[in-house]
Design a protein around this motif. Structure first.
Motif, mmCIF file in Angstrom:
data_model
loop_
_atom_site.group_PDB
_atom_site.id
_atom_site.type_symbol
_atom_site.label_atom_id
_atom_site.label_comp_id
_atom_site.label_asym_id
_atom_site.label_seq_id
_atom_site.Cartn_x
_atom_site.Cartn_y
_atom_site.Cartn_z
ATOM 1 N N ALA A 1 9.586 -7.466 9.792
ATOM 2 C CA ALA A 1 8.408 -8.463 9.225
ATOM 3 C C ALA A 1 8.817 -8.857 7.721
ATOM 4 C CB ALA A 1 7.124 -7.856 9.279
ATOM 5 N N ASN A 2 8.216 -10.269 7.494
ATOM 6 C CA ASN A 2 8.212 -10.595 6.007
ATOM 7 C C ASN A 2 7.251 -9.893 5.267
ATOM 8 O OD1 ASN A 2 9.077 -12.361 4.113
ATOM 9 N ND2 ASN A 2 7.920 -13.950 4.465
ATOM 10 N N PHE A 3 7.980 -8.954 4.512
ATOM 11 C CA PHE A 3 6.951 -7.882 3.667
ATOM 12 C C PHE A 3 7.048 -8.636 2.067
ATOM 13 C CE2 PHE A 3 8.634 -5.080 6.656
ATOM 14 C CZ PHE A 3 7.502 -4.220 7.401
ATOM 15 N N ILE A 4 6.127 -9.829 2.014
ATOM 16 C CA ILE A 4 5.879 -10.476 0.901
ATOM 17 C C ILE A 4 4.915 -9.566 -0.044
ATOM 18 C CG2 ILE A 4 6.747 -12.651 1.631
ATOM 19 C CD1 ILE A 4 3.675 -13.350 1.529
ATOM 20 N N SER A 5 5.013 -9.660 -1.328
ATOM 21 C CA SER A 5 4.035 -9.128 -1.980
ATOM 22 C C SER A 5 2.574 -9.536 -1.738
ATOM 23 C CB SER A 5 4.259 -9.312 -3.814
ATOM 24 O OG SER A 5 3.217 -8.669 -4.440
ATOM 25 N N GLY A 6 1.645 -8.302 -1.575
ATOM 26 C CA GLY A 6 0.310 -8.865 -1.267
ATOM 27 C C GLY A 6 0.356 -8.534 0.420
ATOM 28 N N SER A 7 1.363 -8.296 1.237
ATOM 29 C CA SER A 7 1.084 -8.287 2.583
ATOM 30 C C SER A 7 0.427 -6.849 2.772
ATOM 31 C CB SER A 7 2.496 -8.261 3.355
ATOM 32 O OG SER A 7 3.105 -9.530 3.076
ATOM 33 N N ILE B 1 -1.102 -1.997 0.467
ATOM 34 C CA ILE B 1 -0.702 -3.463 0.169
ATOM 35 C C ILE B 1 0.386 -3.501 -0.474
ATOM 36 C CG2 ILE B 1 -1.274 -5.629 -1.092
ATOM 37 C CD1 ILE B 1 -3.238 -4.798 1.118
ATOM 38 N N ILE B 2 1.661 -4.264 0.010
ATOM 39 C CA ILE B 2 2.904 -4.294 -0.714
ATOM 40 C C ILE B 2 2.924 -4.869 -2.094
ATOM 41 C CG2 ILE B 2 5.154 -5.202 -0.388
ATOM 42 C CD1 ILE B 2 4.776 -3.142 1.724
ATOM 43 N N GLY B 3 3.303 -4.104 -2.901
ATOM 44 C CA GLY B 3 3.569 -4.605 -4.492
ATOM 45 C C GLY B 3 2.344 -4.225 -5.268
ATOM 46 N N ASN B 4 1.434 -3.192 -4.591
ATOM 47 C CA ASN B 4 0.241 -3.017 -5.108
ATOM 48 C C ASN B 4 0.395 -1.617 -5.973
ATOM 49 O OD1 ASN B 4 -2.348 -4.122 -5.881
ATOM 50 N ND2 ASN B 4 -3.343 -2.876 -4.422
ATOM 51 N N MET B 5 1.416 -1.274 -6.456
ATOM 52 C CA MET B 5 1.823 0.188 -6.907
ATOM 53 C C MET B 5 1.138 1.221 -6.107
ATOM 54 S SD MET B 5 1.565 -1.159 -10.896
ATOM 55 C CE MET B 5 2.209 0.469 -11.559
ATOM 56 N N PHE B 6 1.233 1.342 -4.924
ATOM 57 C CA PHE B 6 0.704 2.408 -4.417
ATOM 58 C C PHE B 6 1.242 3.718 -4.945
ATOM 59 C CE2 PHE B 6 0.894 5.282 -0.473
ATOM 60 C CZ PHE B 6 -0.593 5.580 -0.382
ATOM 61 N N LYS B 7 0.267 5.017 -5.094
ATOM 62 C CA LYS B 7 0.859 6.190 -5.968
ATOM 63 C C LYS B 7 2.265 6.382 -5.112
ATOM 64 C CE LYS B 7 -3.210 7.591 -7.918
ATOM 65 N NZ LYS B 7 -4.490 8.446 -7.809
ATOM 66 N N LEU B 8 2.268 6.648 -3.957
ATOM 67 C CA LEU B 8 3.514 7.202 -3.126
ATOM 68 C C LEU B 8 4.296 6.131 -3.076
ATOM 69 C CD1 LEU B 8 4.035 10.231 -2.363
ATOM 70 C CD2 LEU B 8 3.627 9.636 0.004
ATOM 71 N N GLU B 9 5.283 5.692 -3.954
ATOM 72 C CA GLU B 9 6.096 4.484 -3.821
ATOM 73 C C GLU B 9 6.986 4.655 -2.628
ATOM 74 O OE1 GLU B 9 7.755 3.818 -7.424
ATOM 75 O OE2 GLU B 9 6.131 3.630 -8.743
ATOM 76 N N VAL B 10 7.688 5.731 -2.316
ATOM 77 C CA VAL B 10 8.606 5.842 -1.133
ATOM 78 C C VAL B 10 7.911 5.075 0.190
ATOM 79 C CG1 VAL B 10 7.905 8.138 -0.390
ATOM 80 C CG2 VAL B 10 10.410 7.299 -0.222
ATOM 81 N N TRP B 11 6.610 5.495 0.285
ATOM 82 C CA TRP B 11 5.967 4.823 1.661
ATOM 83 C C TRP B 11 6.489 3.340 1.569
ATOM 84 C CZ3 TRP B 11 0.821 7.153 3.273
ATOM 85 C CH2 TRP B 11 1.150 8.555 3.794
ATOM 86 N N GLU B 12 6.324 2.263 0.765
ATOM 87 C CA GLU B 12 6.749 1.181 0.692
ATOM 88 C C GLU B 12 7.990 0.786 1.214
ATOM 89 O OE1 GLU B 12 6.271 -2.002 -2.189
ATOM 90 O OE2 GLU B 12 4.064 -1.251 -2.556
ATOM 91 N N VAL B 13 8.962 1.748 0.616
ATOM 92 C CA VAL B 13 10.391 1.504 1.076
ATOM 93 C C VAL B 13 10.624 1.928 2.505
ATOM 94 C CG1 VAL B 13 12.974 2.381 0.651
ATOM 95 C CG2 VAL B 13 11.263 2.022 -1.233
ATOM 96 N N LEU B 14 10.061 3.104 3.011
ATOM 97 C CA LEU B 14 9.990 3.277 4.205
ATOM 98 C C LEU B 14 9.331 2.278 5.336
ATOM 99 C CD1 LEU B 14 8.865 6.944 4.080
ATOM 100 C CD2 LEU B 14 11.018 6.319 3.886
ATOM 101 N N LEU B 15 8.375 1.798 5.156
ATOM 102 C CA LEU B 15 7.867 0.767 5.836
ATOM 103 C C LEU B 15 8.616 -0.509 6.055
ATOM 104 C CD1 LEU B 15 4.023 1.401 4.969
ATOM 105 C CD2 LEU B 15 4.893 1.610 6.929
ATOM 106 N N THR B 16 9.026 -1.063 4.878
ATOM 107 C CA THR B 16 9.816 -2.163 4.821
ATOM 108 C C THR B 16 10.891 -2.029 5.490
ATOM 109 O OG1 THR B 16 10.545 -1.720 2.507
ATOM 110 C CG2 THR B 16 8.499 -3.005 2.806
#
Length: 328
Positions: free
Chosen positions: A25-31, A62-77
């Motif tokens: 998917a296109n994981f742009i900031s704000g997705s 929300i992608i790019g929204n400084m979620f506390k567990l940053e690694v989850w963003e990496v995993l999901l994308t």
């Protein structure tokens, strides 16, 4: 487990249980990303810590929204829609999981995840009380360890595809939303819609508390936000007084006074709440403090004290009559 392709991050390994569909998917900031997750310990039993499917509500970030567990963003994308994958993450990526899990559990229990009426940041609260309120999370907090996250990616929505709630806004957007929410709360208060007003004030406070957790406590940026929060909490307490939630007013104003002993309005509102629950001595003490802090309020305070004394006299007469009828 195989090293994850494309993650490009140390201390993470990925194993795909079920392949997803289509391209990444296109994981742009704000997705907005919606997914189910299960958190496991790396022990022989693969002990389950949290499971969103058992709760019945998928997770959203929300992608790019400084979620506390940053690694989850990496995993999901690294995932495709419908994919189910297992990620082993070492302790450098899981240290904040107990704090995140506490918020998720409070949401599942229908509670406020931010504890916004507590006037210290989340980390300060953690060290002050030595507990997150859940034994297993306290254990993880004391002894951080690698964890396994089993994630099922459900959907990815671009910013234009969904209505963004305040929790999903960036810090700048939250700051811009606060005066709007504050103004709307004031308008609803004037209309006598006190419960609706409290919701606006609460939402504004949560926005500010979320921003404040990223600042160093008691330094200038943090204090500017704290001042804004205090104003909103006092407005919230004014609504509670009109709704006759006197003990909640006492709780919030006492908390404010403990951290900011010069807040005149907090003493005034606490005095009014004490008067309503027949705490005459405490009410007078609060009103005296108001005059000490702001002599210009002496006339208003005298009016409140006179009203209190009249109520106490009426109560005394009622009690005399009551006992007279009991013992004629």
């Amino acid at each position: 487990m195989e090293e994850a392709i494309g993650l490009n991050i140390e201390g993470v390994r990925k194993k795909i249980h079920h392949g997803g569909t289509g391209e990444l998917a296109n994981f742009i900031s704000g997705s907005k990303v919606t997914f189910h997750f299960r958190t496991l310990k790396c022990d022989d039993d693969r002990t389950v810590i949290d499971d969103s499917k058992k709760v019945g509500v998928p997770m959203e970030i929300i992608i790019g929204n400084m979620f506390k567990l940053e690694v989850w963003e990496v995993l999901l994308t690294s995932m495709r829609i419908g994919e189910v994958a297992e990620f082993w993450c070492d302790v450098t990526h899981t240290g904040l999981y107990p704090i995140v899990a506490k918020s998720l559990r409070r949401i599942a229990e229908g509670k406020d995840p931010t504890d916004w009426h507590i006037h210290t940041c989340g980390l300060a609260n953690m060290f002050a009380y030595h507990s997150l309120g859940y034994e297993d999370l306290d254990e993880l907090q004391k002894e951080p360890q690698p964890l396994i996250f089993v994630i099922e990616l459900l959907k990815v929505e671009s910013p234009s595809m969904y209505k963004r709630e305040t929790w999903a806004l960036s810090n700048d957007e939250k700051l811009k939303a606060v005066p709007v929410l504050h103004g709307e709360g004031n308008r609803l208060f004037k209309l006598g819609r006190y419960e609706d007003a409290t919701n606006k004030y609460r939402e504004a406070v949560i926005c500010l508390k979320n921003i404040q957790t990223k600042e160093k406590p008691w330094e200038v940026p943090w204090m500017k936000l704290e001042k804004m929060i205090n104003t909103l909490v006092l407005n919230y307490c004014q609504c509670l007084l009109r709704m006759e939630e006197f003990y909640e007013v006492l709780e919030h104003t006492t908390d404010l006074i403990q951290h900011h002993p010069g807040l005149t309005k907090a003493y005034f509102l606490r005095g009014k709440a004490n008067a309503e629950v027949w705490n005459e001595a405490e009410a007078k003490k609060d009103f005296e403090k108001v005059v000490e802090l702001d002599p210009t309020m002496s006339r208003q305070v005298k009016k409140e004290i006179r009203k209190l004394e009249m109520r106490m006299e009426e109560k005394e007469e009622e009690e005399k009559l009551k006992y007279k009828n009991l013992f004629p």
